[in-house]
Write an enzyme that holds these catalytic residues in place. Structure first.
Site, mmCIF file in Angstrom:
data_model
loop_
_atom_site.group_PDB
_atom_site.id
_atom_site.type_symbol
_atom_site.label_atom_id
_atom_site.label_comp_id
_atom_site.label_asym_id
_atom_site.label_seq_id
_atom_site.Cartn_x
_atom_site.Cartn_y
_atom_site.Cartn_z
ATOM 1 N N ASP A 60 -8.015 0.278 -0.786
ATOM 2 C CA ASP A 60 -7.738 1.644 -0.897
ATOM 3 C C ASP A 60 -6.687 1.564 -2.309
ATOM 4 O OD1 ASP A 60 -7.600 4.139 -0.435
ATOM 5 O OD2 ASP A 60 -5.864 4.027 0.938
ATOM 6 N N HIS A 115 0.006 12.893 -5.964
ATOM 7 C CA HIS A 115 0.271 12.477 -4.559
ATOM 8 C C HIS A 115 1.245 11.118 -4.722
ATOM 9 C CE1 HIS A 115 -0.346 10.747 -0.776
ATOM 10 N NE2 HIS A 115 -0.333 9.349 -1.159
ATOM 11 N N GLU A 168 -5.570 11.171 5.230
ATOM 12 C CA GLU A 168 -5.632 11.084 3.732
ATOM 13 C C GLU A 168 -7.061 11.452 3.279
ATOM 14 O OE1 GLU A 168 -3.889 7.339 2.566
ATOM 15 O OE2 GLU A 168 -1.924 8.020 2.907
ATOM 16 N N GLU A 226 -9.766 11.442 0.767
ATOM 17 C CA GLU A 226 -9.768 10.503 -0.450
ATOM 18 C C GLU A 226 -11.464 10.361 -0.740
ATOM 19 O OE1 GLU A 226 -8.169 6.642 -0.092
ATOM 20 O OE2 GLU A 226 -6.527 7.441 1.154
ATOM 21 N N ASP A 273 -8.606 8.517 5.377
ATOM 22 C CA ASP A 273 -7.814 7.213 5.512
ATOM 23 C C ASP A 273 -6.563 7.401 6.601
ATOM 24 O OD1 ASP A 273 -6.583 4.743 5.297
ATOM 25 O OD2 ASP A 273 -5.469 5.200 3.363
ATOM 26 N N ARG A 286 2.601 7.571 9.773
ATOM 27 C CA ARG A 286 3.677 7.479 8.662
ATOM 28 C C ARG A 286 4.906 7.026 9.254
ATOM 29 N NH1 ARG A 286 0.689 8.249 4.388
ATOM 30 N NH2 ARG A 286 -0.526 10.323 4.427
ATOM 31 N N GLN A 326 4.166 3.299 9.134
ATOM 32 C CA GLN A 326 4.099 2.804 7.728
ATOM 33 C C GLN A 326 5.281 2.623 7.262
ATOM 34 O OE1 GLN A 326 1.830 5.657 5.577
ATOM 35 N NE2 GLN A 326 2.062 4.859 3.704
ATOM 36 N N LYS A 366 -2.209 1.873 8.663
ATOM 37 C CA LYS A 366 -3.216 2.309 8.095
ATOM 38 C C LYS A 366 -4.616 1.491 8.830
ATOM 39 C CE LYS A 366 -1.649 4.311 4.326
ATOM 40 N NZ LYS A 366 -1.962 5.510 3.897
ATOM 41 N N THR A 398 -10.386 4.111 9.542
ATOM 42 C CA THR A 398 -10.757 4.921 8.411
ATOM 43 C C THR A 398 -12.100 5.415 8.521
ATOM 44 O OG1 THR A 398 -9.608 3.187 7.116
ATOM 45 C CG2 THR A 398 -10.940 4.689 5.822
ATOM 46 N N GLU A 440 2.618 15.476 2.721
ATOM 47 C CA GLU A 440 2.983 16.616 1.653
ATOM 48 C C GLU A 440 2.808 17.908 1.810
ATOM 49 O OE1 GLU A 440 0.577 14.462 -2.093
ATOM 50 O OE2 GLU A 440 -0.368 13.846 -0.235
#
Ligand code: MN
Length: 401
Positions: free
Chosen positions: A111, A118, A184, A186, A219, A223, A226, A239, A243, A350
């Site tokens: 990844d 970002h 996420e 992606e 993904d 948080r 993480q 993570k 996925t 975000e």
């Protein structure tokens, strides 16, 4: 316009597309390779009488390489462009009547972190007192190796993970369900062909020859887990719990007309990363949230893949620059794709600035991060709508531990 074009054209799954997946036509029936065409799934092994596709994954086909991929694509075009060839109809089933599976056995999973918007947003949120971009960011595509065994197909429920977290003002860490469950948005690519010998990098100008196609990727990220675990070695349990990828792999061949120039890279990158333009794919991406028990889906983000700072070719050249090998079925994901405007970001951390500005949903509820029962759906398409990537959906189930 032929019937075939009419049948598939309006959906993003017409003759121009023909993405590959793996399906089983009924309960207990064997998995096999299919291509999506309009509202149908074509049994490729039966249509072409070819054992490569009478298999539970795409990997054997991925290994065969670009000339063979092109040959099969031509044969599929021929077989499907003429509806009078009832042979193709005999081997087509309605999409609603089949079960879709993970399309390929995922080998190594990498990844990246290739969106400058970002990376800048995350830097501001996670390290508010320092430069948002770390000194290496403009010189190499930052990435990490993920957990391929927990890559799942769209529609697979996602169990809220538990883990170790520590609030900023807490004296000690604690263990429990994540409170900051995130997505996420992606785009990933899948490798194929004969790969590279150990010790021999893949040059950036040849990198696309090693890429079979692209998938949409969610993904999922915890948080709080993480944030506590990631220094100094990077993402781990925040993570690796899941996925999600789309059930359909869009061949790169179908996306050739949609390559566009990428953003200027300043300072100039080292020679081994100098990619030919146009290097980026022009794809519109979006995120939709269907709240717990809700009947309505709310759009929460809309962005584009075309401005990604590090391109797929640069990512693959960098990932093999030390001589590391790739194999058919390896998955490389872009990292979260975000813009800089409100409503264009590919993660809730975000969109809500780590929960400081929760989203107001039209039903009167708010969301900072995901709640149990929430469903998130990612979508992608070329701007003209001719090619729709497969959706990636997932519903959050309560923690079990
Ligand atoms: Mn990611």
């Amino acid at each position: 316009m032929t019937d075939g074009e009419h049948r598939g054209g309006s959906t993003g799954f017409g003759l121009e597309h023909l993405p590959y997946g793996v399906f089983s036509p009924g309960r207990g029936s064997e998995r096999r390779v299919g291509v999506r065409f309009g509202d149908g799934v074509v049994d490729v092994g039966a249509l072409l009488d070819d054992d490569t596709f009478r298999q539970p994954t795409l990997n054997a086909f991925l290994a065969q390489g670009p000339p063979r991929w092109a040959e099969v694509r031509t044969r599929l075009h021929e077989a499907l462009s003429d509806d009078r060839a009832s042979r193709s109809l005999d081997h087509t089933r309605p999409i609603d009547d089949v079960t879709l599976h993970l399309p390929f056995a995922v080998g190594d999973y990498v990844d990246f972190y290739s969106s400058i918007e970002h990376a800048t947003n995350l830097g501001r949120i996670m390290r508010p007192d320092s430069e948002p971009l770390l000194p290496n960011w403009r010189h190499l595509p930052v990435g990490y190796h993920g957990r391929s065994g927990t890559v799942v197909v769209s529609g697979t429920p996602i169990t809220r993970p538990s883990g170790q977290t520590k609030a900023g003002d807490a004296a000690a860490p604690s263990f429990g369900p994540t409170r900051l469950l995130d997505i996420e948005l992606e785009v990933g690519f899948v490798t194929g062909g004969s790969g590279n010998p150990l010790g021999e990098p893949i040059p950036v100008k040849q990198a696309l020859d090693h890429i079979f196609g692209v998938v949409l990727v969610n993904d999922w990220s915890a948080r709080d887990i993480q944030g506590w675990e990631y220094q100094p070695l990077g993402p781990f349990l925040g993570k690796s719990f899941a996925t999600s990828i789309s059930a359909w792999v869009t061949p790169l061949e179908a996306l050739r007309p949609y390559f566009v120039d990428g953003p200027t890279q300043e300072p100039p990158v080292l020679p081994y990363l100098r990619a030919a333009e146009p290097r980026n794919l022009d794809l519109d991406l979006s995120v939709e949230l269907t709240p717990t028990g809700g009947a309505h889906a709310y759009p929460v983000s809309r962005t584009t893949f075309r401005h990604l700072y590090w391109s797929m070719a640069q990512q693959l050249a960098h990932a093999t620059a030390n001589g590391a090998t790739i194999r058919p079925g390896d998955l490389f994901a872009s990292g979260t794709v975000s813009g800089s405007e409100p409503g264009t970001m590919g993660s809730f951390i975000e969109l809500t600035w780590r929960g400081a500005r929760p989203l107001d949903l039209a039903d009167g509820s708010t969301r900072a991060f995901l709640e149990d029962g929430d469903t998130v759906t990612l979508r992608g398409s070329t701007p003209d709508g001719i090619i729709a990537l497969g959706d990636v959906a997932g519903t959050i189930e309560p923690a079990r531990y």
